[in-house]
Design a protein around this motif. Structure first.
Motif, PDB file in Angstrom:
ATOM      1  N   ILE A 102      -4.223   1.085  -2.153  1.00  0.00           N
ATOM      2  CA  ILE A 102      -3.859   2.495  -1.954  1.00  0.00           C
ATOM      3  C   ILE A 102      -3.212   2.994  -3.236  1.00  0.00           C
ATOM      4  N   ASP A 103      -3.835   3.961  -3.889  1.00  0.00           N
ATOM      5  CA  ASP A 103      -3.293   4.446  -5.157  1.00  0.00           C
ATOM      6  C   ASP A 103      -2.364   5.638  -4.933  1.00  0.00           C
ATOM      7  N   ASN A 104      -1.757   6.100  -6.025  1.00  0.00           N
ATOM      8  CA  ASN A 104      -0.776   7.184  -5.937  1.00  0.00           C
ATOM      9  C   ASN A 104      -1.392   8.492  -5.455  1.00  0.00           C
ATOM     10  N   LEU A 105      -2.661   8.707  -5.771  1.00  0.00           N
ATOM     11  CA  LEU A 105      -3.346   9.919  -5.307  1.00  0.00           C
ATOM     12  C   LEU A 105      -3.440   9.929  -3.784  1.00  0.00           C
ATOM     13  N   GLU A 106      -3.743   8.786  -3.207  1.00  0.00           N
ATOM     14  CA  GLU A 106      -3.843   8.680  -1.752  1.00  0.00           C
ATOM     15  C   GLU A 106      -2.474   8.797  -1.084  1.00  0.00           C
TER      16      GLU A 106
END
Length: 386
Positions: A7-11
């Motif tokens: 899970i990246d920062n955008l998500e």
């Protein structure tokens, strides 16, 4: 596709943006502060005007400063808007509510099209659509969490608690936005202002606006008029929360469905999706049986979402084909201005048609969706394979 378990920062940012705890009682936030219904509608109209006014200026700024910086700026504006909304509620000041509408309008304008442009630049064609759906699902997950926890927060902490919780989630969203990966660098291209203006007058781009407007109008009908159908069938509006959670969970299947579809079949899926949505809307408008209406209620948002994500890629391909990749945010803003205009026309038309019942609006929209799906397939056939 990159690691789906990561899970990246955008998500994370998208999830936090979905945590709008006061959403079920957004009208109450204004009326409990002393605003009349008339003032509420004035505020909504003012917000729409602000979005319309700031669309192109913010698009130009985005193309100059970059997508990541704009996403951070947008998150900052959203946090400021939430704080101003909380202060407006505590003070009961209509003027402060107006200032909040200005800030929110700027925040929406900055975020409008920026996420799509960022993802399109970061990911390959066969990854973009699925990643777009994944980020959208994170926002939906946030909405589901806020819808489930809303009742408890409201019971123990009142409207103030809902506002404070939303401010906290917005602050966390801003914090996550700083960790978003910077977009890939594009080679500079010389693009004249005349070329950007010309974009709005050809058939292809007019069709883009119409299709985007159809998607937006579909969700307007779903969000505001599902409850009318329930009441017409004699079902308590209290069931609406369960239906919203139900179709939100079903809607999250969009990522998996898109991941299973070959990118070469995207355009065909888009057309079939619009035809399916058209048929479901017509069926929804005409049906008076709960066993038909409820399944349509649960499946319709997913049916709209899948072709909508695919069309995001198609419109970006059109921008590339016109040599406007360095003006992507501005062009997307122009599209969104057109969508706003079509929505206004639709809403006025619906006010007239509503005298015959909202079912007619669903039927007419369904007919248009089916026709648009076929026409869009014919017009954009070459773009999707280029």
């Amino acid at each position: 596709m990159k690691n789906k378990l990561h899970i990246d920062n955008l998500e994370i940012m998208a999830f936090m943006n979905g945590l709008v705890f006061f959403s079920p009682v957004s009208l109450l936030i204004r009326t409990k502060a002393g605003l009349s219904l008339e003032q509420f509608f004035v505020l909504q109209a003012f917000l729409s005007i602000m979005i319309f006014v700031f669309e192109i200026p913010t698009g130009k700024i985005t193309d100059r400063v970059g997508y990541k910086k704009t996403l951070v700026l947008s998150q900052g504006m959203w946090l400021l808007a939430r704080i101003l909304l909380m202060l407006s509620f505590f003070s009961g000041s209509f003027a402060l509510f107006m200032i909040e509408a200005v800030v929110e309008g700027i925040a929406i304008s900055f975020s409008s099209g920026t996420l799509s442009a960022y993802l399109y630049q970061q990911y390959e064609s066969d990854e973009y659509v699925v990643k777009n759906a994944r980020v959208g699902n994170c926002g939906t997950a946030g909405f589901i969490v806020s819808a489930i926890t809303y009742a408890g927060l409201y019971h123990f902490f009142g409207l103030e608690g809902l506002l404070v919780a939303t401010v906290i989630s917005s602050a966390l969203g801003l914090l996550a936005s700083f960790g978003i990966e910077k977009e890939k660098h594009l080679k500079e291209k010389e693009v004249t202002e005349k070329k950007v203006k010309k974009l709005t007058f050809n058939l292809e781009n007019t069709m883009i606006v119409v299709i985007l407007a159809c998607v937006s109008i579909s969700f307007i009908l779903i969000n505001f008029f599902y409850v009318d159908k329930l009441e017409a069938l004699g079902i308590s509006e209290e069931w609406m929360t369960a239906i919203i959670l139900g179709y939100s969970l079903v809607q999250m299947l969009s990522e998996k469905i898109l991941d299973l579809i070959d990118s070469k079949k995207y355009l065909l899926t888009f057309m079939l999706g619009f035809l399916a949505v058209g048929a479901m809307m017509i069926g929804f408008g005409l049906a008076d049986n709960v066993l038909i209406v409820i399944p349509i209620m649960l499946l319709l948002p997913l049916s709209v979402t899948v072709p909508a994500y695919i069309f995001d890629e198609i419109e970006n391909k059109v921008i590339d084909a016109n040599g406007l990749e360095n003006n992507r945010a501005e062009v997307l803003s122009i599209y969104n201005m057109g969508v706003n205009f079509v929505e206004i026309v639709f809403l006025f038309a619906s006010a007239f048609v509503s005298r015959a019942g909202m079912s007619l609006s669903f039927v007419l929209t369904g007919c248009v969706m089916g026709i648009i799906g076929i026409v869009g397939f014919l017009i954009f056939g070459k773009r999707i394979v280029e």
